[in-house]
Design a protein around this motif. Sequence first.
Motif, mmCIF file in Angstrom:
data_model
loop_
_atom_site.group_PDB
_atom_site.id
_atom_site.type_symbol
_atom_site.label_atom_id
_atom_site.label_comp_id
_atom_site.label_asym_id
_atom_site.label_seq_id
_atom_site.Cartn_x
_atom_site.Cartn_y
_atom_site.Cartn_z
ATOM 1 N N LEU A 17 0.816 -1.211 0.000
ATOM 2 C CA LEU A 17 0.000 0.000 0.000
ATOM 3 C C LEU A 17 0.853 1.266 0.000
ATOM 4 C CD1 LEU A 17 -2.879 -0.801 2.490
ATOM 5 C CD2 LEU A 17 -3.024 -0.585 0.012
ATOM 6 N N ARG A 18 0.310 2.312 -0.635
ATOM 7 C CA ARG A 18 0.943 3.640 -0.581
ATOM 8 C C ARG A 18 0.602 4.255 0.761
ATOM 9 N NH1 ARG A 18 1.099 6.928 -6.141
ATOM 10 N NH2 ARG A 18 1.941 8.427 -4.655
ATOM 11 N N GLU A 19 1.488 4.076 1.695
ATOM 12 C CA GLU A 19 1.294 4.615 3.038
ATOM 13 C C GLU A 19 2.303 5.738 3.261
ATOM 14 O OE1 GLU A 19 0.266 1.468 6.055
ATOM 15 O OE2 GLU A 19 1.211 0.216 4.524
ATOM 16 N N ARG A 20 2.253 6.353 4.426
ATOM 17 C CA ARG A 20 3.145 7.484 4.716
ATOM 18 C C ARG A 20 4.612 7.120 4.512
ATOM 19 N NH1 ARG A 20 6.504 10.390 4.536
ATOM 20 N NH2 ARG A 20 7.095 12.109 5.872
ATOM 21 N N TRP A 21 5.000 5.915 4.881
ATOM 22 C CA TRP A 21 6.401 5.540 4.780
ATOM 23 C C TRP A 21 6.884 5.415 3.337
ATOM 24 C CZ3 TRP A 21 8.000 1.058 2.424
ATOM 25 C CH2 TRP A 21 7.040 0.053 2.244
ATOM 26 N N THR A 22 5.961 5.362 2.359
ATOM 27 C CA THR A 22 6.371 5.261 0.953
ATOM 28 C C THR A 22 6.536 6.628 0.292
ATOM 29 O OG1 THR A 22 4.107 5.149 0.056
ATOM 30 C CG2 THR A 22 5.139 3.058 0.738
ATOM 31 N N ALA A 23 6.073 7.692 0.950
ATOM 32 C CA ALA A 23 6.008 9.015 0.321
ATOM 33 C C ALA A 23 7.381 9.568 -0.069
ATOM 34 C CB ALA A 23 5.276 10.001 1.224
ATOM 35 N N ASP A 57 -1.708 10.592 -0.974
ATOM 36 C CA ASP A 57 -1.687 9.230 -0.425
ATOM 37 C C ASP A 57 -2.746 9.050 0.657
ATOM 38 O OD1 ASP A 57 0.360 8.547 -2.131
ATOM 39 O OD2 ASP A 57 1.936 8.611 -0.600
ATOM 40 N N ARG A 58 -2.963 10.070 1.471
ATOM 41 C CA ARG A 58 -3.983 9.998 2.521
ATOM 42 C C ARG A 58 -5.366 9.816 1.909
ATOM 43 N NH1 ARG A 58 -7.506 13.053 5.459
ATOM 44 N NH2 ARG A 58 -7.668 12.519 7.660
ATOM 45 N N LEU A 59 -5.667 10.579 0.859
ATOM 46 C CA LEU A 59 -6.959 10.420 0.177
ATOM 47 C C LEU A 59 -7.098 9.031 -0.425
ATOM 48 C CD1 LEU A 59 -7.301 13.888 -1.579
ATOM 49 C CD2 LEU A 59 -8.622 13.032 0.373
ATOM 50 N N GLN A 60 -6.000 8.542 -1.016
ATOM 51 C CA GLN A 60 -6.039 7.196 -1.590
ATOM 52 C C GLN A 60 -6.273 6.129 -0.520
ATOM 53 O OE1 GLN A 60 -5.618 6.180 -5.115
ATOM 54 N NE2 GLN A 60 -6.539 8.187 -4.903
ATOM 55 N N MET A 61 -5.652 6.308 0.645
ATOM 56 C CA MET A 61 -5.851 5.352 1.734
ATOM 57 C C MET A 61 -7.284 5.389 2.260
ATOM 58 S SD MET A 61 -3.267 3.475 2.025
ATOM 59 C CE MET A 61 -3.699 2.688 3.568
ATOM 60 N N LEU A 62 -7.878 6.574 2.339
ATOM 61 C CA LEU A 62 -9.287 6.666 2.745
ATOM 62 C C LEU A 62 -10.170 5.941 1.740
ATOM 63 C CD1 LEU A 62 -9.429 10.369 3.984
ATOM 64 C CD2 LEU A 62 -9.563 8.294 5.401
ATOM 65 N N ASP A 63 -9.871 6.099 0.451
ATOM 66 C CA ASP A 63 -10.629 5.370 -0.566
ATOM 67 C C ASP A 63 -10.405 3.862 -0.439
ATOM 68 O OD1 ASP A 63 -11.876 7.574 -1.652
ATOM 69 O OD2 ASP A 63 -10.498 7.763 -3.352
ATOM 70 N N TRP A 64 -9.187 3.445 -0.068
ATOM 71 C CA TRP A 64 -8.925 2.017 0.125
ATOM 72 C C TRP A 64 -9.770 1.476 1.283
ATOM 73 C CZ3 TRP A 64 -6.124 -0.608 4.159
ATOM 74 C CH2 TRP A 64 -5.934 -1.966 3.905
ATOM 75 N N VAL A 65 -9.798 2.214 2.377
ATOM 76 C CA VAL A 65 -10.598 1.790 3.536
ATOM 77 C C VAL A 65 -12.068 1.667 3.150
ATOM 78 C CG1 VAL A 65 -11.428 2.539 5.813
ATOM 79 C CG2 VAL A 65 -8.991 2.672 5.270
ATOM 80 N N ASP A 66 -12.541 2.575 2.286
ATOM 81 C CA ASP A 66 -13.940 2.552 1.840
ATOM 82 C C ASP A 66 -14.182 1.607 0.670
ATOM 83 O OD1 ASP A 66 -14.673 4.352 3.791
ATOM 84 O OD2 ASP A 66 -14.529 6.109 2.474
ATOM 85 N N GLY A 67 -13.153 0.885 0.222
ATOM 86 C CA GLY A 67 -13.324 -0.077 -0.866
ATOM 87 C C GLY A 67 -13.408 0.553 -2.243
ATOM 88 N N ALA A 86 -5.562 0.892 -8.523
ATOM 89 C CA ALA A 86 -6.888 0.678 -9.118
ATOM 90 C C ALA A 86 -7.888 1.586 -8.433
ATOM 91 C CB ALA A 86 -7.317 -0.778 -8.947
ATOM 92 N N ARG A 87 -8.699 2.253 -9.249
ATOM 93 C CA ARG A 87 -9.867 2.977 -8.744
ATOM 94 C C ARG A 87 -11.067 2.088 -9.010
ATOM 95 N NH1 ARG A 87 -8.560 8.640 -11.534
ATOM 96 N NH2 ARG A 87 -8.436 7.170 -13.219
ATOM 97 N N ILE A 88 -11.916 1.936 -8.009
ATOM 98 C CA ILE A 88 -13.012 0.969 -8.087
ATOM 99 C C ILE A 88 -14.355 1.670 -7.975
ATOM 100 C CG2 ILE A 88 -14.032 -1.059 -6.992
ATOM 101 C CD1 ILE A 88 -11.108 -1.602 -5.928
#
Length: 179
Positions: A17-23, A57-67, A86-88
């Motif tokens: 996942l693109r998390e803070r540590w990858t930025a 990345d934060r927005l992407q992670m929120l979208d990941w949490v929401d599927g 992937a955007r779903i």
Amino acid sequence: MTSRFVLPVGDDVDLVLRERWTADAMLRLAVANIERLRAWEPWAQGEQTLAALIAYDRLQMLDWVDGRAVPTVIRYRGEIVGTVSARIDNYQRTAELGYWIDAGAEGRGLMTASAAVLRDHVVSAYGVARIEIRAAVQNRRSRAVAERLGFVHEGTLRSVLPVGDTRHDLAIYGYLPPS
């Protein structure tokens, strides 16, 4: 750093996942590849900053949490070399893949293998019935990845992708998972 979400791709390659540590690593890659990315990517037109990347990345992670997204980076031998995400759309059961890789990592099959793993993951984990890849008509490398993955060129939208002062025609590729 390790991630709790890991998709193995092959020997020495995985998606995390693109998390803070990858930025920090993603920013270094974006800056190092900015000229070639600016040819195809609207987001690459502006200044690349760590704050902007962390916010994205934060927005992407929120979208990941929401599927609604699976935002990953590609690790090769423990080093981040690119991204495939992937955007779903859960309502329509569709997804769109997007990707780019460091110039120094091209030509090894890393992108094709990584995108194949993410393609299969969104089919199995999210039940998508259709996946698209959109690429500028002149972006031959990106289009070649789509074709190697078994996506079919379904058409071209004329002058739809604004990149700097240029508007590119956009090739649309579709993939229907086997039933």
